[in-house]
Design a protein around this motif. Structure first.
Motif, PDB file in Angstrom:
ATOM      1  N   ILE A  37      -5.366  -0.591  55.684  1.00 35.53           N
ATOM      2  CA  ILE A  37      -3.990  -0.125  55.500  1.00 35.53           C
ATOM      3  C   ILE A  37      -3.957   1.083  54.571  1.00 35.53           C
ATOM      4  N   GLN A  47      -2.572   4.504  55.760  1.00 34.13           N
ATOM      5  CA  GLN A  47      -1.399   5.073  55.094  1.00 34.13           C
ATOM      6  C   GLN A  47      -1.639   6.530  54.710  1.00 34.13           C
ATOM      7  N   LEU A  82       7.829   3.854  59.154  1.00 36.04           N
ATOM      8  CA  LEU A  82       6.624   3.028  59.322  1.00 36.04           C
ATOM      9  C   LEU A  82       5.746   3.123  58.066  1.00 36.04           C
ATOM     10  N   HIS A  83       5.633   4.336  57.519  1.00 36.64           N
ATOM     11  CA  HIS A  83       4.850   4.556  56.299  1.00 36.64           C
ATOM     12  C   HIS A  83       5.427   3.739  55.146  1.00 36.64           C
ATOM     13  N   SER A 136       7.226   1.022  55.431  1.00 41.37           N
ATOM     14  CA  SER A 136       7.012  -0.401  55.737  1.00 41.37           C
ATOM     15  C   SER A 136       5.609  -0.837  55.335  1.00 41.37           C
ATOM     16  N   PHE A 137       4.611  -0.061  55.728  1.00 40.99           N
ATOM     17  CA  PHE A 137       3.237  -0.418  55.373  1.00 40.99           C
ATOM     18  C   PHE A 137       2.994  -0.259  53.873  1.00 40.99           C
ATOM     19  N   LEU A 182       4.112  -3.500  52.446  1.00 37.05           N
ATOM     20  CA  LEU A 182       3.112  -4.509  52.805  1.00 37.05           C
ATOM     21  C   LEU A 182       1.872  -4.362  51.931  1.00 37.05           C
ATOM     22  N   LEU A 183       1.420  -3.129  51.742  1.00 35.02           N
ATOM     23  CA  LEU A 183       0.257  -2.865  50.898  1.00 35.02           C
ATOM     24  C   LEU A 183       0.504  -3.336  49.466  1.00 35.02           C
ATOM     25  N   PRO A 185      11.877  -2.284  55.786  1.00 38.68           N
ATOM     26  CA  PRO A 185      10.511  -2.650  56.162  1.00 38.68           C
ATOM     27  C   PRO A 185      10.459  -3.357  57.520  1.00 38.68           C
ATOM     28  N   PHE A 186       9.747  -2.719  58.436  1.00 40.86           N
ATOM     29  CA  PHE A 186       9.560  -3.238  59.798  1.00 40.86           C
ATOM     30  C   PHE A 186      10.895  -3.635  60.436  1.00 40.86           C
TER      31      PHE A 186
END
Length: 190
Positions: free
Chosen positions: A26, A30, A52-53, A55-56, A59-60, A124-125
């Motif tokens: 990830i 990223q 998307l960036h 969101s990840f 998550l990260l 996020p997502f």
């Protein structure tokens, strides 16, 4: 012997191995996405990639916090006896720097969207609206956090490259088990 989810004194368990590789993929993804998303001519595609960036990024941040907690609560296999004094002293600093950058980078991105005068919500997502940090919106703050995010990204990817180079050095030149123990999990009997 059955593989273990927890670490042992010689190897990492499944939990740490999965977190390590997932975070690594990830983090590198990223960086690539961050470079691509600002160079896309289509505003719609750029907007989608930025979402998307973000969101990840969240998550990260969650995964790295989980990994740090897991590391604090589990054994960490020591470096092999063949590792020299200088490397024994610098390896923990390098790992600390990796953790610090992996936390600071998503936080700086979150700060960036929080101070943006565009006021575009982060979802996020596409699941929920992530609240902004309690920071004052301004062009100056946006410029600061944008630069901070950029510098942290390039410094972070340089650290990742150094980490990869060190792992490959251990595997191919020193021929020790440093890389193997983050690929193959520990066993219950170890």
């Amino acid at each position: 012997m059955q593989s273990s989810i927890t670490n042992t004194t010689t190897r990492y368990g499944w939990a740490m191995i999965i977190l390590h590789w997932l975070i690594g993929i990830i983090f590198i993804g990223q960086f690539v996405l961050g470079v691509v998303m600002v160079r896309i001519e289509s505003q719609r595609m750029s907007f989608e990639l930025i979402q998307l960036h973000k969101s990840f990024g969240f998550l990260l941040l969650g995964l790295i916090i989980l990994r740090i907690a897991w590391r604090l609560g589990n054994a960490t296999p020591p470096l092999p006896a063949s590792v020299g004094t200088l490397e024994r002293k610098t390896a923990p600093l390098a790992h600390f720097a990796l953790y610090a950058f992996q936390v600071a980078l998503p936080l700086s991105g979150w700060a960036l969207v929080s101070v943006s005068t565009l006021e575009i919500p982060t979802m996020p997502f596409n699941q929920f609206v992530m609240p902004n940090l309690p920071l004052t919106e301004s062009d100056a703050a946006e410029g600061f956090w944008s630069a901070a995010h950029w510098y942290l990204a390039y410094a972070g990817i340089a650290l990742v490259a150094l980490h990869i180079a060190a792992a490959l050095r251990h595997h191919f030149l020193l021929r020790d088990n440093v890389l193997k123990r983050i690929i193959t999990p520990s066993s219950d009997g170890e």
